[in-house]
Design an enzyme around this catalytic site. Structure first.
Site, PDB file in Angstrom:
ATOM      1  N   ASP A 132       0.434  -1.265  -0.212  1.00 54.38           N
ATOM      2  CA  ASP A 132      -0.230  -0.165  -0.071  1.00 54.38           C
ATOM      3  C   ASP A 132       0.844   1.749   0.304  1.00 54.38           C
ATOM      4  O   ASP A 132       1.523   1.666   0.834  1.00 54.38           O
ATOM      5  CB  ASP A 132      -0.702  -0.012   1.062  1.00 54.38           C
ATOM      6  CG  ASP A 132      -1.654   0.546   1.336  1.00 54.38           C
ATOM      7  OD1 ASP A 132      -2.069   1.829   0.315  1.00 54.38           O
ATOM      8  OD2 ASP A 132      -2.660   1.518   2.354  1.00 54.38           O
ATOM      9  N   ASP A 154      -2.068   6.193  -6.335  1.00 56.81           N
ATOM     10  CA  ASP A 154      -2.950   5.548  -4.688  1.00 56.81           C
ATOM     11  C   ASP A 154      -2.790   3.961  -5.279  1.00 56.81           C
ATOM     12  O   ASP A 154      -3.200   3.318  -6.337  1.00 56.81           O
ATOM     13  CB  ASP A 154      -4.023   5.916  -4.039  1.00 56.81           C
ATOM     14  CG  ASP A 154      -3.879   4.826  -3.078  1.00 56.81           C
ATOM     15  OD1 ASP A 154      -2.838   4.511  -2.098  1.00 56.81           O
ATOM     16  OD2 ASP A 154      -5.166   3.899  -2.655  1.00 56.81           O
TER      17      ASP A 154
END
Length: 469
Positions: free
Chosen positions: A144, A347
């Site tokens: 992430d 992201d």
């Protein structure tokens, strides 16, 4: 139900045959926009493809959670409602983190190493498998770019632990595990990477971290040996050993944090890999991508860089400057202030790109006009532009191009334009924010097949087309 499943299975087999006998199947890509023609079945998450490779000597594999190459694959269909709701929760979480620097929140519903990666549980995220401890225990972690702390579930589960595929890590069986003291500088600095105050259990540092969908992890802040590959090892790696964990983590053992913060693996491995990493997210759930650390050799034949922007009030995220969007080679009429006022981040854990309403409306209108010859399908929340491609073997669509500071233009892969439910329900893979001032998130669907390079010391992010299949 049985007949529809059989029909879909036959369709996939036919598509696999077409692709196997036509290694360069009909595909027309004209420079900067225009159109692209491809088999409808190549949008299916079930289509098979060869494993992606990199020129980096050592790499981590990246695979889709719902694909047959994943340890987390349970053989069942993707729960699209769950994926999209989790993704919208993540968007709201991220936008709340950057609301001080990007106005509003949204109501959206050297040394080199490379790892394989796959989709995880929160939205359509990806996971990699690494080793932890001595002796090494393999753990599948969601990777992430929007989180800094790396953590895994640990025995004993004092509060609660969710179900995971591999055995839960037991620090008492590792000779290299050590707790971090409350007075250690890394413990004192930890809140910058978790957004929560640290605590103490005796003299031992205790951490907490929470996520947008009410998921959380609490436990001891500790050091351990992290093994990326047999030849790439990080000693005294600082991580969270979670003894109280709940949420929508579904099978994987924790999280690998890649954000911009001292506790991130990027900063902790800076002397080994130079704060330089890249990944390539595969086109299909059946494909394999990669996550690499270190410069290595670029996989993509073409590579263009845009400046890496710092979000003033939350520098943890990787900011980018979007300057425009084109459909079929035609720039959309979007005021330049629409993107500059909103700001944007890239992201790895958010599925869909969320756009200012002004930009989304222009994109939707131009795309619908170019797709007028195709049959529309009913909207599927949160999508409002969907199509029924079940009667077509191939389709021709306008290329969507994102322009970034540089200036550079990035033509999306066809898999980065659509969200596939089934052949009768294929939707434009973008959503509108609540207001033009809400932060833009460039999601992982639009990043598919690109080699995305994060050159942190150089202050730039690169996009290389056809980085993986």
């Amino acid at each position: 139900m049985a007949s529809s499943l059989l029909s879909e299975f036959v369709r996939i087999l036919l598509c696999a045959f077409v692709l196997s006998v036509r290694s360069s199947f009909e595909k027309k890509v004209l420079v900067y926009g225009a159109q692209i023609t491809f088999p409808v079945c190549s949008l299916s998450p079930s289509i098979n493809c060869a494993a992606s490779t990199t020129n980096v000597n050592s790499a981590l594999n990246l695979v889709h959670k719902h694909g047959p190459g994943s340890q987390l694959f349970d053989g069942g269909p993707i729960n699209h409602t769950k994926v999209l709701l989790e993704d919208m929760a993540r968007v709201k979480w991220i936008q709340s983190k950057i609301s001080n620097s990007i106005s509003g929140t949204s109501d959206l519903k050297e040394s080199n190493v490379s790892l394989p990666a796959s989709y995880g549980s929160g939205g359509s995220s990806y996971v990699v498998t690494v080793g932890l401890g001595t002796p090494t225990k393999n753990l599948t972690l969601l990777f992430d770019t929007g989180s800094a702390l790396t953590w895994t579930q640990c025995e004993p589960c004092i509060g609660s632990c969710y179900n995971q595929t591999e055995p839960i890590f037991n620090p008492s069986r590792s000779s290299s595990y050590a707790n971090i003291s409350c007075s250690a500088p890394s413990c004192i600095q930890l809140p910058s990477g978790t957004d929560q105050l640290t605590g103490c259990s005796g003299s031992t540092c205790v951490y907490g971290a929470s996520y947008g969908d009410a998921s959380f992890t609490d436990g001891f802040f500790a050091t351990e040996t992290l093994t990326l590959t047999p030849t790439d090892v990080i000693t005294n790696f600082e991580f969270g050993c979670g003894e109280n964990n709940q949420g929508t983590f579904d099978g994987f053992a924790g999280l690998l944090g890649l954000a911009r913060d001292p506790v991130s693996i990027i900063e902790q491995s800076a002397t080994q890999y130079g704060r330089y990493f890249s990944y390539c997210l595969p086109r299909s759930t059946s494909c394999t991508g990669y996550l690499t650390f270190g410069r290595g050799t670029v996989t993509s034949a073409s590579l263009n860089f845009t400046p890496m922007v710092t979000i003033a009030q939350n520098p943890l995220f990787y900011g980018i400057n979007i300057t425009g969007i084109s459909v079929g080679g035609n720039p959309l009429s979007i005021p330049s202030t629409v993107f500059s006022n909103a700001g944007a981040i890239i992201d790895s854990g958010t599925t869909l790109t969320s756009l200012p309403p002004t930009a989304y409306t222009a994109l939707q209108s131009a795309f619908q006009k170019a797709m007028a010859n195709y049959t529309s399908a009913p909207p599927i929340y949160p999508f409002d532009t969907c199509y029924d491609f079940s009667m077509f073997s191939t389709i021709t669509v306008p290329v969507i191009t994102f322009s970034f500071d540089g200036p550079i233009n990035v033509d999306l892969d066809w898999s980065g334009m659509f969200y596939w439910v089934n052949a009768s329900e294929v939707c434009l893979a973008f959503v509108a924010n609540n207001a033009d001032t809400d932060g833009v998130i460039y999601g992982n669907t639009q990043q598919r097949t690109f080699e995305v390079i994060y050159d942190v010391p150089g202050g730039q992010i690169g996009f290389g087309a056809q980085g993986c299949s």
